[in-house]
Each structure stands twice: as structure tokens, then as C-alpha cells.
Write a protein that holds these residues in place. Sequence first.
Motif, PDB file in Angstrom:
ATOM      1  N   LEU A  69      30.931  -0.411  31.605  1.00  0.00           N
ATOM      2  CA  LEU A  69      29.779   0.636  31.010  1.00  0.00           C
ATOM      3  C   LEU A  69      29.778   1.391  29.819  1.00  0.00           C
ATOM      4  CD1 LEU A  69      28.037   1.552  34.403  1.00  0.00           C
ATOM      5  CD2 LEU A  69      27.163  -0.023  32.779  1.00  0.00           C
ATOM      6  N   SER A  70      30.992   1.960  29.793  1.00  0.00           N
ATOM      7  CA  SER A  70      31.249   2.687  28.467  1.00  0.00           C
ATOM      8  C   SER A  70      31.128   2.023  27.252  1.00  0.00           C
ATOM      9  CB  SER A  70      32.727   3.475  28.650  1.00  0.00           C
ATOM     10  OG  SER A  70      32.870   4.196  29.718  1.00  0.00           O
ATOM     11  N   HIS A  71      31.681   0.884  27.218  1.00  0.00           N
ATOM     12  CA  HIS A  71      31.465   0.031  25.934  1.00  0.00           C
ATOM     13  C   HIS A  71      30.162  -0.474  25.944  1.00  0.00           C
ATOM     14  CE1 HIS A  71      31.350  -4.044  24.264  1.00  0.00           C
ATOM     15  NE2 HIS A  71      32.064  -3.419  23.104  1.00  0.00           N
ATOM     16  N   PHE A  72      29.321  -0.660  27.162  1.00  0.00           N
ATOM     17  CA  PHE A  72      27.997  -1.317  27.119  1.00  0.00           C
ATOM     18  C   PHE A  72      27.017   0.016  26.487  1.00  0.00           C
ATOM     19  CE2 PHE A  72      23.893  -2.174  29.059  1.00  0.00           C
ATOM     20  CZ  PHE A  72      23.475  -3.400  28.451  1.00  0.00           C
ATOM     21  N   PHE A  73      27.402   1.181  26.778  1.00  0.00           N
ATOM     22  CA  PHE A  73      26.424   2.101  25.965  1.00  0.00           C
ATOM     23  C   PHE A  73      26.701   2.499  24.428  1.00  0.00           C
ATOM     24  CE2 PHE A  73      25.436   3.532  30.428  1.00  0.00           C
ATOM     25  CZ  PHE A  73      23.964   3.490  30.426  1.00  0.00           C
ATOM     26  N   LEU A 134      17.332   8.403  25.592  1.00  0.00           N
ATOM     27  CA  LEU A 134      17.672   6.853  25.359  1.00  0.00           C
ATOM     28  C   LEU A 134      16.650   6.226  26.066  1.00  0.00           C
ATOM     29  CD1 LEU A 134      19.967   4.993  23.865  1.00  0.00           C
ATOM     30  CD2 LEU A 134      21.004   5.129  26.164  1.00  0.00           C
ATOM     31  N   SER A 135      16.370   4.873  25.670  1.00  0.00           N
ATOM     32  CA  SER A 135      15.496   3.659  26.299  1.00  0.00           C
ATOM     33  C   SER A 135      16.717   2.719  26.979  1.00  0.00           C
ATOM     34  CB  SER A 135      14.668   2.922  25.244  1.00  0.00           C
ATOM     35  OG  SER A 135      14.096   2.176  26.167  1.00  0.00           O
ATOM     36  N   ILE A 136      16.488   2.881  28.206  1.00  0.00           N
ATOM     37  CA  ILE A 136      17.330   1.863  29.050  1.00  0.00           C
ATOM     38  C   ILE A 136      16.411   0.674  29.511  1.00  0.00           C
ATOM     39  CG2 ILE A 136      19.142   1.540  30.706  1.00  0.00           C
ATOM     40  CD1 ILE A 136      19.763   4.384  30.464  1.00  0.00           C
ATOM     41  N   ASP A 137      15.823   0.206  28.409  1.00  0.00           N
ATOM     42  CA  ASP A 137      14.971  -1.011  28.969  1.00  0.00           C
ATOM     43  C   ASP A 137      15.264  -2.087  29.433  1.00  0.00           C
ATOM     44  OD1 ASP A 137      12.011  -2.140  28.440  1.00  0.00           O
ATOM     45  OD2 ASP A 137      13.403  -3.633  27.669  1.00  0.00           O
ATOM     46  N   LYS A 139      14.603  -5.323  29.542  1.00  0.00           N
ATOM     47  CA  LYS A 139      14.608  -6.486  28.826  1.00  0.00           C
ATOM     48  C   LYS A 139      15.698  -6.592  27.739  1.00  0.00           C
ATOM     49  CE  LYS A 139       9.793  -7.934  29.138  1.00  0.00           C
ATOM     50  NZ  LYS A 139       8.583  -8.240  28.690  1.00  0.00           N
ATOM     51  N   MET A 140      15.924  -5.339  27.200  1.00  0.00           N
ATOM     52  CA  MET A 140      17.076  -4.947  26.393  1.00  0.00           C
ATOM     53  C   MET A 140      18.264  -5.141  26.924  1.00  0.00           C
ATOM     54  SD  MET A 140      17.720  -4.662  23.219  1.00  0.00           S
ATOM     55  CE  MET A 140      16.160  -4.411  22.490  1.00  0.00           C
ATOM     56  N   VAL A 141      18.344  -4.596  28.339  1.00  0.00           N
ATOM     57  CA  VAL A 141      19.526  -4.435  28.808  1.00  0.00           C
ATOM     58  C   VAL A 141      20.199  -5.886  29.232  1.00  0.00           C
ATOM     59  CG1 VAL A 141      20.623  -4.045  31.152  1.00  0.00           C
ATOM     60  CG2 VAL A 141      19.420  -2.210  30.077  1.00  0.00           C
ATOM     61  N   GLU A 142      19.081  -6.811  29.480  1.00  0.00           N
ATOM     62  CA  GLU A 142      19.739  -8.151  29.681  1.00  0.00           C
ATOM     63  C   GLU A 142      20.154  -8.857  28.519  1.00  0.00           C
ATOM     64  OE1 GLU A 142      20.143  -9.395  32.666  1.00  0.00           O
ATOM     65  OE2 GLU A 142      19.727  -7.546  33.244  1.00  0.00           O
ATOM     66  N   SER A 143      19.410  -8.558  27.329  1.00  0.00           N
ATOM     67  CA  SER A 143      19.741  -9.094  26.097  1.00  0.00           C
ATOM     68  C   SER A 143      21.318  -8.552  25.585  1.00  0.00           C
ATOM     69  CB  SER A 143      18.762  -8.406  25.054  1.00  0.00           C
ATOM     70  OG  SER A 143      19.309  -9.062  23.821  1.00  0.00           O
ATOM     71  N   GLN A 194      20.266  -1.578  37.339  1.00  0.00           N
ATOM     72  CA  GLN A 194      19.680  -0.493  36.414  1.00  0.00           C
ATOM     73  C   GLN A 194      19.838   0.811  36.875  1.00  0.00           C
ATOM     74  OE1 GLN A 194      18.030  -1.474  33.831  1.00  0.00           O
ATOM     75  NE2 GLN A 194      16.692   0.563  33.376  1.00  0.00           N
ATOM     76  N   ALA A 195      20.114   1.068  38.286  1.00  0.00           N
ATOM     77  CA  ALA A 195      20.596   2.239  38.672  1.00  0.00           C
ATOM     78  C   ALA A 195      21.952   2.720  38.148  1.00  0.00           C
ATOM     79  CB  ALA A 195      20.294   2.354  40.300  1.00  0.00           C
ATOM     80  N   ASP A 196      22.860   2.058  38.106  1.00  0.00           N
ATOM     81  CA  ASP A 196      24.107   2.234  37.828  1.00  0.00           C
ATOM     82  C   ASP A 196      24.174   2.493  36.243  1.00  0.00           C
ATOM     83  OD1 ASP A 196      25.407   1.059  40.003  1.00  0.00           O
ATOM     84  OD2 ASP A 196      25.740  -1.053  39.009  1.00  0.00           O
ATOM     85  N   LEU A 197      23.332   1.884  35.559  1.00  0.00           N
ATOM     86  CA  LEU A 197      23.299   2.531  34.076  1.00  0.00           C
ATOM     87  C   LEU A 197      22.502   3.888  33.744  1.00  0.00           C
ATOM     88  CD1 LEU A 197      23.934  -0.578  33.634  1.00  0.00           C
ATOM     89  CD2 LEU A 197      22.051  -0.547  31.715  1.00  0.00           C
ATOM     90  N   VAL A 198      21.439   4.098  34.292  1.00  0.00           N
ATOM     91  CA  VAL A 198      20.808   5.331  34.329  1.00  0.00           C
ATOM     92  C   VAL A 198      21.826   6.509  34.849  1.00  0.00           C
ATOM     93  CG1 VAL A 198      18.909   6.629  35.433  1.00  0.00           C
ATOM     94  CG2 VAL A 198      18.605   4.498  34.840  1.00  0.00           C
ATOM     95  N   ARG A 199      22.399   6.278  35.906  1.00  0.00           N
ATOM     96  CA  ARG A 199      23.346   7.312  36.608  1.00  0.00           C
ATOM     97  C   ARG A 199      24.364   7.356  35.512  1.00  0.00           C
ATOM     98  NH1 ARG A 199      25.176   4.458  40.453  1.00  0.00           N
ATOM     99  NH2 ARG A 199      23.333   4.803  41.670  1.00  0.00           N
ATOM    100  N   TYR A 200      25.169   6.469  35.004  1.00  0.00           N
ATOM    101  CA  TYR A 200      26.200   6.744  34.162  1.00  0.00           C
ATOM    102  C   TYR A 200      25.848   7.486  32.717  1.00  0.00           C
ATOM    103  CZ  TYR A 200      30.750   5.315  32.553  1.00  0.00           C
ATOM    104  OH  TYR A 200      32.091   5.273  32.187  1.00  0.00           O
ATOM    105  N   PHE A 201      24.471   7.029  32.285  1.00  0.00           N
ATOM    106  CA  PHE A 201      24.170   7.720  31.004  1.00  0.00           C
ATOM    107  C   PHE A 201      24.158   9.461  31.524  1.00  0.00           C
ATOM    108  CE2 PHE A 201      21.097   9.134  28.032  1.00  0.00           C
ATOM    109  CZ  PHE A 201      21.602   9.192  26.961  1.00  0.00           C
TER     110      PHE A 201
END
Length: 438
Positions: A69-73, A134-137, A139-143, A194-201
Motif C-alpha cells: 500500500l505504501s508504494h501504491f500511494f 487526495l482522490s481515491i477514485d 476507477k483510478m484505483v483499479e487502473s 477501498q476501505a483499506d486505502l482510505v484508512r491507510y491514507f
Amino acid sequence: MKWKILAAGALCGAASLAQAALAPADVKTFTLPNGMQFIVLESHAIPNANMYTFFKVGSRNEVPGITGLSHFFEHMMFNGSQHYGPKMFDRTMEAKGGSNNAYTSNDLTVYQDWFPASSLETIFQLESDRVAHLSIDPKMVESERGVVLSERSTGLENSNYRMLNEEVNGAAFRAHPYSWPVIGFESDIKAWTQADLVRYFKTYYAPNNAVSVIVGDVKFDQVKALATRYFAAIPKGPLPAAVRTVEPEQKGERRVFVAKASATAPNLMVAYKVPAAGAADYYALDVLQSILAGGRTSRLYRALVETQLATAVGADSMDGFDPGLLYLTAVAAGKTSAARLEQALLAEVDRLVREGVTEEELQKVKNQKLVNIYRQQETINGKAQQLGNYEVFFGGWRKAFEAPEAYRKLTAADIQRVAATYLIKAHRTVGVLAAKEE
């Protein structure tokens, strides 16, 4: 005598560079009420500036299930925020004459901006908007999820070092999160929610978990005013949970073999447990690493490459918040077997432990370290990276100014002591990558 003349020349070069180096009085700092730290260094030689923002988050902050997740952000931070849509971060910066990059490590995620000093306010607008909004959209997440999966698979296929390093780290660390790769595991990348990403950010991109270093043709008061205008309103977050896991003492050699059909020659990696960056032995270990594999006059180059046992040798270290690894690597030449290569490498390590180092080779490496410090300070990018690294890893940016003396006072006895302390069989992990097991 020839070497001594060269060493004296290098020492004079280090001295002349030192005279032009920055001083602690040149550096100014402030901290916003929300806890975000700023380090500012005015440098007016060229009309450019940079902004390096260090977020104290890396793969060591992850847990099984959300590795990577760190690298993903690092990817997501360029893919849209409240006032700048996807890809607009780069386009806006480029329109103002700037460029950027970023990297993620086990311990940090760092965002680097380079720009004409006249564009400073635009950079503050861009950086603050993606931290605050930050937008955690989805569709962009999947891309980007697909991009990271591809990056992982092609990286492992194209790099023998990366594939071997991942396996060695996994064997060397049994409990600590340094055991998993920064890019994450494939199954975790596919399963982030999605919840993982929002919480991590929200946890790790709070302003009080960041240090920003600004160097260049700027004024301190100008930087402070812009920081207050654009960052001060971003709410402070709770301090992220500490990494509590301490890696148990390793009590025996560990070994891994990696089969890779496309490997044309055996690759060897020997990793030793060493203390965290900032520990008392850091500088002695850094010099030891260079004596072993720093260039064509190093011990391993002469013992392995010049004897045609290897085509390349190298050394690296995992500088981090927690104890890590010092890596020694070699790629076999011709028909050299992995076993023969390992035997020769370990024999050279054992010889150094047993006999120590000469004053001449120690002085040469010390001179190189001093020159490197001062050369880094010749550029605004080097200054920003150096100040930021010392702030986050060594307990404060002022420690950067103690480094030259720390290298100067090292003795041959210091180098032999750390070699005997850390380069031991019980604390090493040996990895071999080859087309087939020998």
C-alpha cells in the motif's frame, strides 16, 4: 608512494570542498501547529528550488493482507485531488517549468519536486491539495492496481537482483515487516479494498507525519508564509501506531535457492544483520562496506573480478528505522559455480575479520566519504536529500554536520571490530539464483 600522493590529493579536494560547504547556521526550520515540519535552506546560486517531502511511511508500516500500500500511494498521489484532476499534477508542474519524482522504501515515501523558484506558490498549491484532498477514485484505483501488478511481475522477471533480494529478505526476517517486498505480494495487491486505502491514507498522510525540505532561490519568510497559507488548515492526525515487532536474534545461517530458467550465470547474495541507521556503528559499517566492494580497488573486486571468478561484485545496505541488512553480491563469470563463488567471497570476508584493514585503504575510503558528503552539498538536490535523510533517520538534520568528523575519527581497529561483530556466520543469510541447483 603513488597511492599516498593520490590520497593526499583526495584529502586536499575534500578540504577545499569543505570550505564551500553549508553550515548549520544556513539552515532554518519551523513547525506548523498541525505538526508538519519544514526545513529551509536559502541557496541563491541559480534561480531554481526544490521541495522534498518525506512521509514516514513505508512497507514496514504494513501488515499481511495490505502489503504494497505504501508504494501504491506513491502512484495515487499523482492521480487526482480536489482541484487537480488525474494527471494534472504533472501537467501543471511542467507548465510552470518544473518536474518531479517519488520513491518508496521500507521506511519512507518521498516526493521530490524541482522547479523555477518563481513557481514556488504553485508547488505549494499542488502539494497541499493532494495531502488534504487526495482522490481515491475506485476507477483510478483499479487502473493503478493493474499498473502495479505489471510492475511487480516484469520487475521480478527482468531483474535477477530483485528476485534474489526478495527471497533473501524473506528468509532473513521471520517476524519483522522488513521481510516483505516494498511493492507488496501479488495476492495482497489484488485484494486491497477501498476501505483499506482510505484508512491507510488518513493514517500516514497526516501533516504531523511529514517533513518537508525546501532548498534553493527562496526566502525563509516566503516559505513560511506559503506553508501557513496552504498547509496549516490541514488537520493534525493521531500519531501512527509504532511498529512493535522486534526481529528475534538470528542464531544460525539461513540459505535460499532461487531457480530462474533464464539465468545465464549464478548470482550470489550474502546478507548480514546490522543495526539501524543512526546507530553508533553506522559510519564504521559504511566504510567497511566500501572497503569490501566499493569500486575497482575494493577487496572483493580484486579477489573475485580480477581473478575472473565473477563479472561483477557489489555491496548495499538497508538503512532504516530498525536493524536491517548489509548485502554483499557477486555474479559468476564463465563456468564458475555458485559454490566456488561463495567460497571465495566468504574467504575474503574472513580474511578481513582476521587481519583487519590497512591504514592506506582506510584513509582512501574515508577521503571518498568526505568528498561525497561535500559534493552532495554542492547541489540543491543533494542538500535537500541529505538534510531530509538526517532529519528522519538520525534524529535531526544537525547530525549531517557531525558526519565528517564521524568518518575522520574512524580507526582500522574500528573497522575490524565491526567486521568481527556483524559479519558472522550465525547472522548471515545466503541466497543463490541460478538456472538449476548445483
